[in-house]
Design a protein around this motif. Structure first.
Motif, PDB file in Angstrom:
ATOM      1  N   TYR A   1       4.362  21.718 -17.450  1.00  0.00           N
ATOM      2  CA  TYR A   1       3.591  20.279 -17.526  1.00  0.00           C
ATOM      3  C   TYR A   1       4.494  19.254 -17.072  1.00  0.00           C
ATOM      4  O   TYR A   1       4.001  18.124 -17.224  1.00  0.00           O
ATOM      5  N   ALA A   2       5.395  19.544 -16.091  1.00  0.00           N
ATOM      6  CA  ALA A   2       6.457  18.793 -15.370  1.00  0.00           C
ATOM      7  C   ALA A   2       5.480  17.677 -14.647  1.00  0.00           C
ATOM      8  O   ALA A   2       4.609  18.200 -14.095  1.00  0.00           O
ATOM      9  N   ARG A   3       6.105  16.408 -14.516  1.00  0.00           N
ATOM     10  CA  ARG A   3       5.248  15.416 -13.711  1.00  0.00           C
ATOM     11  C   ARG A   3       6.248  14.574 -12.984  1.00  0.00           C
ATOM     12  O   ARG A   3       7.261  14.265 -13.296  1.00  0.00           O
ATOM     13  N   VAL A   4       5.861  14.438 -11.637  1.00  0.00           N
ATOM     14  CA  VAL A   4       6.682  13.523 -10.794  1.00  0.00           C
ATOM     15  C   VAL A   4       5.918  12.226 -10.373  1.00  0.00           C
ATOM     16  O   VAL A   4       4.737  12.144 -10.128  1.00  0.00           O
ATOM     17  N   SER A   5       6.709  11.077 -10.551  1.00  0.00           N
ATOM     18  CA  SER A   5       6.011   9.838 -10.156  1.00  0.00           C
ATOM     19  C   SER A   5       6.793   8.959  -9.413  1.00  0.00           C
ATOM     20  O   SER A   5       7.994   8.881  -9.550  1.00  0.00           O
ATOM     21  N   PRO A   6       6.316   8.178  -8.505  1.00  0.00           N
ATOM     22  CA  PRO A   6       7.121   7.058  -7.990  1.00  0.00           C
ATOM     23  C   PRO A   6       7.694   6.258  -8.820  1.00  0.00           C
ATOM     24  O   PRO A   6       7.268   5.786 -10.026  1.00  0.00           O
ATOM     25  N   ALA A   7       8.880   5.618  -8.725  1.00  0.00           N
ATOM     26  CA  ALA A   7       9.661   4.570  -9.506  1.00  0.00           C
ATOM     27  C   ALA A   7       9.587   3.244  -8.927  1.00  0.00           C
ATOM     28  O   ALA A   7       9.027   2.947  -8.015  1.00  0.00           O
ATOM     29  N   MET A   8      10.543   2.284  -9.765  1.00  0.00           N
ATOM     30  CA  MET A   8      10.417   1.031  -9.420  1.00  0.00           C
ATOM     31  C   MET A   8      11.058   0.864  -7.846  1.00  0.00           C
ATOM     32  O   MET A   8      10.443  -0.166  -7.283  1.00  0.00           O
ATOM     33  N   GLY A   9      12.063   1.794  -7.535  1.00  0.00           N
ATOM     34  CA  GLY A   9      12.364   1.462  -5.976  1.00  0.00           C
ATOM     35  C   GLY A   9      11.384   1.445  -5.093  1.00  0.00           C
ATOM     36  O   GLY A   9      11.086   0.875  -4.123  1.00  0.00           O
ATOM     37  N   PHE A  10      10.450   2.835  -5.383  1.00  0.00           N
ATOM     38  CA  PHE A  10       9.220   2.987  -4.161  1.00  0.00           C
ATOM     39  C   PHE A  10       8.321   1.777  -4.285  1.00  0.00           C
ATOM     40  O   PHE A  10       7.836   1.329  -3.206  1.00  0.00           O
ATOM     41  N   TRP A  11       7.973   1.267  -5.521  1.00  0.00           N
ATOM     42  CA  TRP A  11       6.796   0.348  -5.662  1.00  0.00           C
ATOM     43  C   TRP A  11       7.663  -0.994  -5.026  1.00  0.00           C
ATOM     44  O   TRP A  11       6.983  -1.905  -4.442  1.00  0.00           O
ATOM     45  N   CYS A  12       8.659  -1.278  -5.202  1.00  0.00           N
ATOM     46  CA  CYS A  12       9.592  -2.448  -4.633  1.00  0.00           C
ATOM     47  C   CYS A  12       9.443  -2.415  -3.089  1.00  0.00           C
ATOM     48  O   CYS A  12       9.110  -3.401  -2.561  1.00  0.00           O
ATOM     49  N   LEU A  13       9.813  -1.406  -2.604  1.00  0.00           N
ATOM     50  CA  LEU A  13       9.850  -1.198  -1.198  1.00  0.00           C
ATOM     51  C   LEU A  13       8.466  -1.179  -0.569  1.00  0.00           C
ATOM     52  O   LEU A  13       8.395  -1.774   0.588  1.00  0.00           O
ATOM     53  N   LEU A  14       7.585  -0.690  -1.199  1.00  0.00           N
ATOM     54  CA  LEU A  14       6.079  -0.758  -0.821  1.00  0.00           C
ATOM     55  C   LEU A  14       5.664  -2.175  -0.661  1.00  0.00           C
ATOM     56  O   LEU A  14       5.256  -2.511   0.342  1.00  0.00           O
ATOM     57  N   LEU A  15       5.992  -2.974  -1.806  1.00  0.00           N
ATOM     58  CA  LEU A  15       5.586  -4.392  -1.661  1.00  0.00           C
ATOM     59  C   LEU A  15       6.269  -5.145  -0.421  1.00  0.00           C
ATOM     60  O   LEU A  15       5.816  -5.874   0.167  1.00  0.00           O
ATOM     61  N   ILE A  16       7.696  -4.893  -0.382  1.00  0.00           N
ATOM     62  CA  ILE A  16       8.351  -5.534   0.582  1.00  0.00           C
ATOM     63  C   ILE A  16       7.747  -5.344   2.033  1.00  0.00           C
ATOM     64  O   ILE A  16       7.728  -6.236   2.906  1.00  0.00           O
ATOM     65  N   LEU A  17       7.733  -4.123   2.254  1.00  0.00           N
ATOM     66  CA  LEU A  17       7.502  -3.662   3.764  1.00  0.00           C
ATOM     67  C   LEU A  17       5.935  -4.179   3.790  1.00  0.00           C
ATOM     68  O   LEU A  17       5.721  -4.560   4.897  1.00  0.00           O
ATOM     69  N   THR A  18       5.163  -3.961   2.924  1.00  0.00           N
ATOM     70  CA  THR A  18       3.827  -4.667   3.030  1.00  0.00           C
ATOM     71  C   THR A  18       3.669  -6.082   3.220  1.00  0.00           C
ATOM     72  O   THR A  18       2.890  -6.593   4.034  1.00  0.00           O
ATOM     73  N   LEU A  19       4.510  -6.758   2.719  1.00  0.00           N
ATOM     74  CA  LEU A  19       4.645  -8.243   2.719  1.00  0.00           C
ATOM     75  C   LEU A  19       5.228  -8.519   4.205  1.00  0.00           C
ATOM     76  O   LEU A  19       4.540  -9.514   5.043  1.00  0.00           O
ATOM     77  N   MET A  20       5.990  -7.744   4.803  1.00  0.00           N
ATOM     78  CA  MET A  20       6.859  -7.948   5.894  1.00  0.00           C
ATOM     79  C   MET A  20       5.612  -7.955   6.948  1.00  0.00           C
ATOM     80  O   MET A  20       5.631  -8.506   7.818  1.00  0.00           O
ATOM     81  N   MET A  21       4.755  -6.726   6.905  1.00  0.00           N
ATOM     82  CA  MET A  21       3.790  -6.329   7.952  1.00  0.00           C
ATOM     83  C   MET A  21       2.623  -7.179   7.914  1.00  0.00           C
ATOM     84  O   MET A  21       2.326  -7.907   8.956  1.00  0.00           O
ATOM     85  N   ALA A  22       2.168  -7.998   6.611  1.00  0.00           N
ATOM     86  CA  ALA A  22       1.140  -8.824   6.536  1.00  0.00           C
ATOM     87  C   ALA A  22       1.717 -10.422   7.118  1.00  0.00           C
ATOM     88  O   ALA A  22       1.186 -10.971   8.042  1.00  0.00           O
ATOM     89  N   ASP A  23       3.232 -10.508   7.020  1.00  0.00           N
ATOM     90  CA  ASP A  23       3.825 -11.842   7.404  1.00  0.00           C
ATOM     91  C   ASP A  23       3.706 -11.591   8.990  1.00  0.00           C
ATOM     92  O   ASP A  23       3.505 -12.695   9.856  1.00  0.00           O
ATOM     93  N   ALA A  24       4.063 -10.529   9.492  1.00  0.00           N
ATOM     94  CA  ALA A  24       4.333 -10.503  10.972  1.00  0.00           C
ATOM     95  C   ALA A  24       2.742 -10.592  11.571  1.00  0.00           C
ATOM     96  O   ALA A  24       2.690 -11.054  12.723  1.00  0.00           O
ATOM     97  N   LEU A  25       1.832  -9.852  10.898  1.00  0.00           N
ATOM     98  CA  LEU A  25       0.693  -9.891  11.491  1.00  0.00           C
ATOM     99  C   LEU A  25       0.057 -11.401  11.545  1.00  0.00           C
ATOM    100  O   LEU A  25      -0.680 -11.889  12.659  1.00  0.00           O
ATOM    101  N   THR A  26       0.242 -12.237  10.483  1.00  0.00           N
ATOM    102  CA  THR A  26      -0.122 -13.346  10.331  1.00  0.00           C
ATOM    103  C   THR A  26       0.303 -14.494  11.495  1.00  0.00           C
ATOM    104  O   THR A  26      -0.113 -15.245  12.248  1.00  0.00           O
TER     105      THR A  26
END
Length: 370
Positions: free
Chosen positions: A86-111
């Motif tokens: 029944y073991a489970r693996v999930s993304p942790a805080m580091g993944f979500w922070c990096l996802l947010l940072i990289l997504t914002l960077m992409m959005a800012d570049a496109l803007t």
């Protein structure tokens, strides 16, 4: 870099208990994680130069590929090393922070690059197709959130359809009511002065309170009106959630219709009047085409708002993706919460981008006369 040094994934004995944190370079063997970590670091470094938007966009894409690679390699590796079925693996805080940072960077570049509406539509289609291909391939299937989905596949499809019916159905109903009401309010200032304050008052009611107010009202209608329950009108369920969303939608639709019609230049209206156009002709040929971007902006506000508010329908039996959110809260199952929250966020972001493209396409194109 601080996000990269935070726990990237967690491994837990089951879906409920707290997991053990794992750093990005420990999710799999060094040979498998080195390329992913290097891609993330290089992508973040590409984001530093503020004047090179093309470089920042490439860095964001490279970093996103890096964190996806780490997830794809880490999930099966961590499950193989875990004890128990029944073991489970999930993304942790580091993944979500990096996802947010990289997504914002992409959005800012496109803007900053300011691509046209057709280019933005192509980029959106490419991102959605890439995401669909990754999910279809099963590369992320070992993640806990996708295991939650696998056990609720039919329920998830029904919840998505119900969520779309709540969000888009309430938008269509509000448009049918709000457009004519907005036109009448534009024509009659006295009516506008009484209708808009009432709609503003409805907008100030907290969303949960509005959903709660609909329960006794529609419950009384369902109990006392013949045939009401036969068509689904009851104190709980789809009907009270739908009505609450329609009421929330009226102010942006009516207000932006009035503002859009009023945005037509006075010179254009005077010229149309001088040409002998009737009020209906002026509305259809001058005021509506020129005010369409403002009107579409109101629809954008309503659509994004209703996609988010439809989550609360799960509290009163209205269905939708909020069902998984509140089930996860009751069971303290974080990944079940994410199963309802992440598609809602993705749907809201996609709808906002599509509506922004439509607003830009509706802008009148200035013509240069010799």
């Amino acid at each position: 870099m601080a996000a990269l040094l935070s726990p990237f994934m967690t491994i837990a004995a089951n879906r409920i208990v707290a997991g053990e944190s794992v750093m990005a370079w420990h999710v799999a063997s060094p040979a498998e994680t080195l390329s992913g970590v290097a891609a993330v670091v290089l992508g973040l470094l590409f984001g530093i130069p503020s004047g090179r938007q093309d470089l920042r966009l490439c860095g964001a894409l490279l970093g996103l590929c890096g964190i996806l690679w780490l997830l794809m390699q880490g999930a099966p590796a961590l499950l193989d090393s875990a004890a128990g079925d029944y073991a489970r693996v999930s993304p942790a805080m580091g993944f979500w922070c990096l996802l947010l940072i990289l997504t914002l960077m992409m959005a800012d570049a496109l803007t900053q690059m300011a691509p046209g509406p057709i280019a933005r539509a192509g980029l959106l289609a490419a991102v959605l197709c890439s995401l669909a291909l990754i999910l279809w391939s099963g590369a992320l299937a070992p993640l806990s959130i996708l295991q939650e989905y696998a056990g609720r596949r039919a329920q998830f499809a029904d919840a998505v359809l119900r969520h779309l019916a709540l969000a888009f159905g309430s938008l269509a109903t509000a448009a049918v009511i709000g457009f004519p009401l907005g036109i009448v309010c534009y024509r009659r200032a006295q009516l506008r002065g009484s209708v808009l304050p009432v709609l503003s008052l409805l907008q100030t009611i907290p969303s949960l309170a509005m959903f709660g107010l609909m329960i006794p009202i529609l419950g009384w209608v369902g109990d006392n009106m013949p045939g009401a329950q036969a068509i689904g009108i009851a104190g709980i369920g789809f009907a009270p959630a739908f009505l609450a969303l329609v009421l929330y939608s009226l102010l942006p639709v009516v207000g932006n219709t009035v503002a859009g019609l009023a945005s037509a230049p006075a010179a254009a209206r005077d010229a149309a009047r001088g040409m002998g156009m009737t009020p209906t002709q002026r509305l259809l040929r001058i005021e509506l085409p020129l005010g369409l971007p403002v009107i579409l902006t109101g629809l954008r506000i309503v659509l994004v708002q209703n996609i988010g508010l439809a989550v609360i329908a799960g509290l009163i039996g209205g269905g939708g993706l909020g069902t998984f959110v509140f089930q996860g809260l009751n069971q303290t199952a974080t990944d079940l919460i994410l199963l309802g929250a992440l598609p809602t966020v993705a749907l809201a972001l996609t709808s906002a981008i599509v509506m922004d493209i439509l607003v830009e396409l509706a802008q009148p194109i200035p013509k240069d006369f010799p």
